[in-house]
Design an enzyme around this catalytic site. Structure first.
Site, PDB file in Angstrom:
ATOM      1  N   HIS A   1      43.430  46.932  44.519  1.00 52.97           N
ATOM      2  CA  HIS A   1      43.362  48.214  45.232  1.00 52.97           C
ATOM      3  C   HIS A   1      42.160  49.026  44.744  1.00 52.97           C
ATOM      4  CE1 HIS A   1      47.675  47.045  45.338  1.00 52.97           C
ATOM      5  NE2 HIS A   1      47.609  47.529  46.575  1.00 52.97           N
TER       6      HIS A   1
ATOM      7  N   ASP B   1      46.911  42.114  40.348  1.00 51.94           N
ATOM      8  CA  ASP B   1      47.374  41.941  41.734  1.00 51.94           C
ATOM      9  C   ASP B   1      46.337  41.243  42.610  1.00 51.94           C
ATOM     10  OD1 ASP B   1      45.663  44.071  41.737  1.00 51.94           O
ATOM     11  OD2 ASP B   1      47.079  45.516  42.579  1.00 51.94           O
TER      12      ASP B   1
ATOM     13  N   HIS C   1      45.101  55.233  40.524  1.00 48.03           N
ATOM     14  CA  HIS C   1      45.280  56.025  41.748  1.00 48.03           C
ATOM     15  C   HIS C   1      45.547  57.498  41.444  1.00 48.03           C
ATOM     16  CE1 HIS C   1      45.149  52.389  44.035  1.00 48.03           C
ATOM     17  NE2 HIS C   1      46.286  51.923  43.551  1.00 48.03           N
TER      18      HIS C   1
HETATM   19 ZN   LIG Z   1      46.579  47.372  42.514  1.00 47.78          ZN
END
Ligand SMILES: [Zn+2]
Length: 366
Positions: free
Chosen positions: A225, A300, A186
């Site tokens: 993500h 995740d 990120h």
């Molecule tokens: Zn993640």
């Protein structure tokens, strides 16, 4: 006539109950002070830098106990599991796959090195508790001195970034490079968020380019993500193809467009996830003919992850990582594998099993 007092005059004698309360408060405060002193005086975990030993079959594994972030215990209140890397490393040693001295260990990379890919002004702001706390979603007290932030928070991340650089060289030189950390996908050139402050993958690719690696590099991001940071770094770079498959409804919102984004629905299980990955990965490998694959392999996606909604089993996670490793291996494409996010109950064991499976695959393929 004398007016009655508004309230009783304060008693000059302490009641037994108040005395016990005072003792309890004193005990709590002195215990907290002792814990603070212990924390301040104990140095963060460190390890001597070393090149590491390439394993049989052509794999280098980077890891250091210095990856562990510690901040006066508040790290335990955070979904970031600071001991995950240590447990994976210990598990691999217990399995007899490598000795503790086989791990490649990096020095923290330092702001000067990071400035090759990050905005230098942004790097300066990370030495302030407010900026750093926002990016890591840690409520860091603003009175914390910069030197403490550097030793306890920035150095661990910089050590893990260095580990990804070593693993990238390992991939180039031996076939497979794994960092038991990193994958801070990120982090953008001038912004940190989502627990990510530095882009280890961007620095590793920059370093390999500086050292002469030419050709297309394919980033395969299978964390739950979206890899918005990787997309941001390489949006104008036609030599890096940034592919992310992720749960569409999760952070970051809005998404940043990459070269290929495949949003997934919540509840997707092993077979659906692996079918989707294979459907996109194999044509990319064959069409782009990359000189390196970078797998940002977050845990995740697991069904027990508290922050996400994908339903992979631990075996499904192993199958995912082996799919990327074997497809790269069959085409003789070096693979850099970084662990990224995922701190649910089964994350460490599942990632240990996946790294073990990849190392075994390399050894068997020789
Ligand atoms: Zn993640």
């Amino acid at each position: 006539m004398t007016a009655p007092p508004a309230s009783d005059p304060p008693s000059t004698q302490r009641s037994p109950a108040r005395g016990r309360l005072g003792v309890a408060i004193a005990v709590v405060l002195s215990t907290a002070l002792a814990a603070a002193l212990l924390w301040v005086t104990q140095p963060p975990p460190r390890a001597e830098a070393r090149a590491g030993t390439p394993l049989h079959g052509g794999a280098l594994v980077a890891y250091s106990p210095a990856y562990r972030v510690s901040f006066f215990g508040i790290e335990h209140l955070h979904p970031f599991d600071i001991a995950k890397y240590d447990r994976i490393a210990a598990g691999l040693v217990e399995r007899g796959l490598l000795a503790p001295t086989d791990f490649a260990v990096a020095e923290p990379v330092g702001d000067h090195t990071l400035a090759a890919v990050h905005d230098p002004a942004y790097l300066v702001t990370l030495h302030e508790a407010a900026t750093l706390g926002r990016a890591l979603e840690l409520d860091l007290p603003s009175i914390v001195p910069a030197s403490t932030l550097e030793r306890r928070v920035l150095d661990p991340f910089q050590s893990a970034v260095g580990g990804t650089v070593l693993a990238a060289r390992g991939a180039r030189d031996h076939g497979l490079g794994i960092n038991l950390g990193g994958g801070y996908h990120h982090a953008r050139p001038a912004m940190g968020h989502g627990f990510c402050i530095y882009s280890d993958v961007a620095l590793a690719i920059h370093t390999l380019r500086q050292e002469g690696l030419e050709g297309t590099i394919l980033i395969v991001d299978t964390d739950a993500h979206q890899g918005d940071g990787s997309h941001a770094f390489f949006t104008d770079d036609p030599t890096v193809f940034s592919f992310s498959m992720h749960q569409g409804s999760l952070f970051p919102i809005p998404k940043l467009a990459g070269d290929l984004d495949v949003p997934l629905r919540a509840g997707l299980d092993d077979d659906g996830f692996l079918w989707t990955l294979e459907e996109h990965l194999i044509p990319l490998l064959d069409q782009l003919e990359p000189v390196m694959v970078v797998h940002v392999a977050g845990a995740d996606v697991l069904v027990d992850d508290p922050l996400t909604g994908l339903h992979l089993s631990p075996k499904g996670l192993v199958r995912r990582d082996v799919l990327v490793a074997s497809a790269s291996r069959e085409r003789e494409i070096p693979l850099l594998h970084v662990l990224a996010g995922g701190y649910g109950p089964s994350a460490a064991k599942a990632q240990e099993a996946s790294v073990a499976a990849m190392l075994t695959l390399m050894a068997e393929a020789e």
